[in-house]
Design an enzyme around this catalytic site. Structure first.
Site, short mmCIF file in Angstrom:
data_model
loop_
_atom_site.label_atom_id
_atom_site.label_comp_id
_atom_site.label_asym_id
_atom_site.label_seq_id
_atom_site.Cartn_x
_atom_site.Cartn_y
_atom_site.Cartn_z
CG ASP A 27 -2.03 0.90 1.25
OD1 ASP A 27 -2.41 1.36 0.17
OD2 ASP A 27 -2.58 1.16 2.35
CB THR A 64 -11.13 2.57 -1.96
OG1 THR A 64 -10.29 2.87 -0.84
CG2 THR A 64 -11.54 3.87 -2.65
CE LYS A 117 -7.69 2.21 -3.26
NZ LYS A 117 -6.48 2.69 -2.60
CD GLU A 164 -8.62 6.27 -4.20
OE1 GLU A 164 -7.75 5.49 -3.76
OE2 GLU A 164 -9.33 6.95 -3.45
CG PHE A 194 -10.47 1.92 4.75
CD1 PHE A 194 -10.46 1.29 3.52
CD2 PHE A 194 -9.99 3.23 4.81
CE1 PHE A 194 -9.99 1.93 2.37
CE2 PHE A 194 -9.52 3.88 3.67
CZ PHE A 194 -9.51 3.24 2.45
C1 E4P Z 1 -5.80 1.36 0.49
O1 E4P Z 1 -6.51 0.92 -0.37
C2 E4P Z 1 -6.20 2.53 1.27
O2 E4P Z 1 -6.22 3.67 0.45
C3 E4P Z 1 -5.26 2.70 2.43
O3 E4P Z 1 -5.04 1.45 3.04
C4 E4P Z 1 -5.75 3.73 3.42
O4 E4P Z 1 -4.91 3.72 4.54
P1 E4P Z 1 -4.93 4.87 5.65
O5 E4P Z 1 -6.19 4.74 6.42
O6 E4P Z 1 -3.71 4.57 6.45
O7 E4P Z 1 -4.82 6.18 4.91
#
Ligand code: E4P
Length: 319
Positions: A28, A149, A125, A89, A171
């Site tokens: 990532d 996302t 994305k 994205e 997330f």
């Molecule tokens: C990945 O797809 C996301 O954009 C990323 O893991 C977000 O991470 P963060 O919450 O640390 O910004």
């Protein structure tokens, strides 16, 4: 060979090696050297990560006044170091614009294809809004694969599966951040972590009802959150946490597997726009984190445009 008290430590795998037996590890980051170092199968970027990478002198040759082209330059360079897919994205500004999102995704794909890169290696994305999910549904039908996302609620996950998207990125860390702030706590133990619980529930639901959509846990704050999701289809991990996982030794038990959920008491949901909006709206954390996430990605995309403009100005002045 290192022998301490007759234990052969050279045969103990690192946590990263163990994790790789259960889940596909994804990087990532927009830091291409880190991708070359960790050799993940896939890689994910976002506007905030590319804002950091664009300001790094090592990647100046990838910066372009056309921001779409710059995203594709980064994606193409990343693909030179991995065997799998890179995620690019769509502007957060298009989060409520289905037609605009489709046009942007098609432009990315056309730029990649002009660079000789097949659409099979790209995940577009999109924010998991109702409009983003509808865009993904249509893109998937035209052979453009999507990674959904900013996914915080169960309603978002159900709607994405129903739309037949290739992959979702639920997330963990941002959910953990929200509950930590709401509880005024310094930490939440892994066994009670609401971000980990969210991904676990989504994974079990998808496997129980046989959805093909892949689940990629994202946004981690600590290695414990990652290890607790060992077995998830994919896990996208930032370089600092990859480093920690590779410096700790130990076997990582598999926590998630498709078979576990067969006996789960879960009802299959079908969501139309009204029920999706209602169910998502019932989850205060998800509503706040989705709207904040869109604002943050948009703010970073605007900063990125300024950075690119000032770099171009600097180059013109130096010429
Ligand atoms: C990945 O797809 C996301 O954009 C990323 O893991 C977000 O991470 P963060 O919450 O640390 O910004």
């Amino acid at each position: 060979m290192i022998l301490v008290n007759s234990i052969d430590f050279s045969s103990v795998p690192t946590q990263l090696e163990s994790l790789r037996k259960h889940s596909i590890v994804v990087a990532d980051t927009g830091d291409i050297d880190a991708i070359a170092k960790w050799k993940p199968q896939d890689a994910t970027t976002n506007p905030s990560l590319l804002l950091t990478a664009a300001q790094d002198a090592r990647y100046r040759h990838l910066v372009d006044a056309d921001i779409d082209r710059m995203f594709v330059n980064f994606g193409s360079e990343i693909l030179g170091h991995i065997a799998g897919r890179v995620s690019t994205e769509v502007d957060a500004r298009l989060s409520f614009d289905t037609e605009g999102s489709i046009r942007k995704a098609e432009r990315f794909i056309s730029l990649y294809e002009s660079a000789g890169i097949s659409r099979e290696r790209i995940l577009i994305k999109l924010a998991s809004t109702w409009e983003g999910i509808r865009a993904a549904e249509r893109l998937e039908k035209s052979g453009i694969h999507c990674n959904m996302t900013l996914l915080f609620s169960f309603a978002q996950a159900v709607a994405c599966a129903e739309a037949g998207v290739t992959l979702i990125s639920p997330f963990v860390g941002r959910i953990y951040d929200w509950y930590k702030a709401a509880r005024k706590a310094d930490d939440i133990p892994i066994e009670e972590d609401p971000g980990v619980a969210s991904v676990t529930k989504i994974y079990r639901y998808y496997k129980k009802f046989g959805y093909n959509t892949q689940v990629m846990g994202a946004s981690f704050r600590k290695t414990g959150q990652i290890l607790e999701l060992a077995g998830c289809d994919l896990l996208t991990i930032a370089p600092d946490l990859l480093e920690k996982l590779s410096s700790a030794q130990g076997d990582v038990p598999k926590r998630l597997s498709p078979e576990q959920s067969s006996g789960d008491q879960m009802e299959k949901l079908k969501l139309d726009e009204k029920s999706y909006r209602w169910m998502h709206n019932e989850d205060q954390m998800a509503v706040e984190k989705l709207s904040e996430g869109i604002r943050r990605f948009d703010a970073d995309a605007r900063k990125l445009a300024q950075v690119v403009a000032s770099l171009a100005k600097g180059e013109r002045a130096a010429a």
